[in-house]
Design a protein around this motif. Sequence first.
Motif, short mmCIF file in Angstrom:
data_model
loop_
_atom_site.label_atom_id
_atom_site.label_comp_id
_atom_site.label_asym_id
_atom_site.label_seq_id
_atom_site.Cartn_x
_atom_site.Cartn_y
_atom_site.Cartn_z
N UNK A 178 0.84 -1.21 0.00
CA UNK A 178 0.00 0.00 0.00
C UNK A 178 0.86 1.25 0.00
N UNK A 179 1.94 1.23 0.80
CA UNK A 179 2.83 2.39 0.84
C UNK A 179 3.48 2.63 -0.52
N UNK A 180 3.95 1.57 -1.15
CA UNK A 180 4.59 1.71 -2.46
C UNK A 180 3.61 2.26 -3.48
N UNK A 181 2.37 1.78 -3.44
CA UNK A 181 1.36 2.26 -4.38
C UNK A 181 1.08 3.74 -4.18
N UNK A 182 1.17 4.22 -2.95
CA UNK A 182 0.89 5.63 -2.66
C UNK A 182 1.95 6.56 -3.21
N UNK A 183 3.13 6.04 -3.54
CA UNK A 183 4.20 6.90 -4.04
C UNK A 183 3.78 7.62 -5.32
N UNK A 184 2.88 7.03 -6.09
CA UNK A 184 2.37 7.71 -7.29
C UNK A 184 1.79 9.07 -6.93
N UNK A 185 1.08 9.13 -5.79
CA UNK A 185 0.42 10.39 -5.38
C UNK A 185 1.44 11.48 -5.06
N UNK A 186 2.66 11.07 -4.72
CA UNK A 186 3.70 12.04 -4.36
C UNK A 186 4.66 12.30 -5.52
N UNK A 187 4.36 11.75 -6.69
CA UNK A 187 5.21 11.97 -7.85
C UNK A 187 6.55 11.27 -7.78
#
Length: 306
Positions: A178-187
């Motif tokens: 989940x954390x890795x997937x969220x990296x998209x949101x932070x560019x």
Amino acid sequence: MSGSDPIIRSKSLSKSYGKVRALREVDLDIPSGVTGLIGANGAGKTTLLRILLGLIRPTAGQAEVFGIPVSENPAGLRARIGYMPENKCLPPDQTAADFVTYAAELAGIPSVDARRRASETLFLVGLEEERFRFLGDYSTGMQQRVKLAQSIVHDPELVLLDEPASGLDPSGREGMLRLISRFRDYGINVLFSSHILDDIERTCDWVVMLNEGRLVHSEPLSNAVAGNRIYVEVFGDPQPLIHELSDRGVTTGLDGSVINLSGLGDDPFRLLQDALVRSGSSVRKMGTGLSRLEDVLESAARSDRG
């Protein structure tokens, strides 16, 4: 660099350790987003990550990150890249807050800002209430999250993660993904290695497959696992059809007398029909099936060995 340019590129990239060839003339173009790097142990995954970081030099060929040859400015590139190693590397007698602050300071962030950034990053990975505990008292899952935090505390454009879910229980693995997937949101762009194919399927936009140092697949995940995998069995020798398909860029694997195909493009049956005609082959049976990464990797590896 334009948005359409690859963030990682290699040309004829090779690395040998004595007689052992860890990478064999790897040509890569990896776009922005979250990319999975898969392969069995010894496939060359960690060697590729270390070359991209400038920690080791290739035997031949060249690697670029953000359009810059790694050999020209490895230190400058590392300032824009985060790295999470697979092996244990945390000092047991430091707190998470101190360790991540130190990582931020190493990246050139002033001390006051570094401590603030460390606190924010540990909050992001779910360790805000545990940040003042000694790392030696952390569970494996908590240590993995600290390693992830230190890799992103300096706000990198790209993070390289070497087996980030290694040793985690199902709950810890789920949280890491989940954390890795969220990296998209932070560019933040991601290249992470794993031998757990399900992790790649659930997380990534692009997939790179290595087998014994060779590149056997590099394409969007949607292509790799789409339902355009076709199997075909022909009368007589299957090799003429296999050669014809391989010349057209189709990945093939022979399972007994059945040819498994992937990477057929937007009009797979037209391509297959043309290959059948040109090879002079006649179909005994043919069908389609949903493919998973495991199927694609095994098929590509068989084709590579052939």
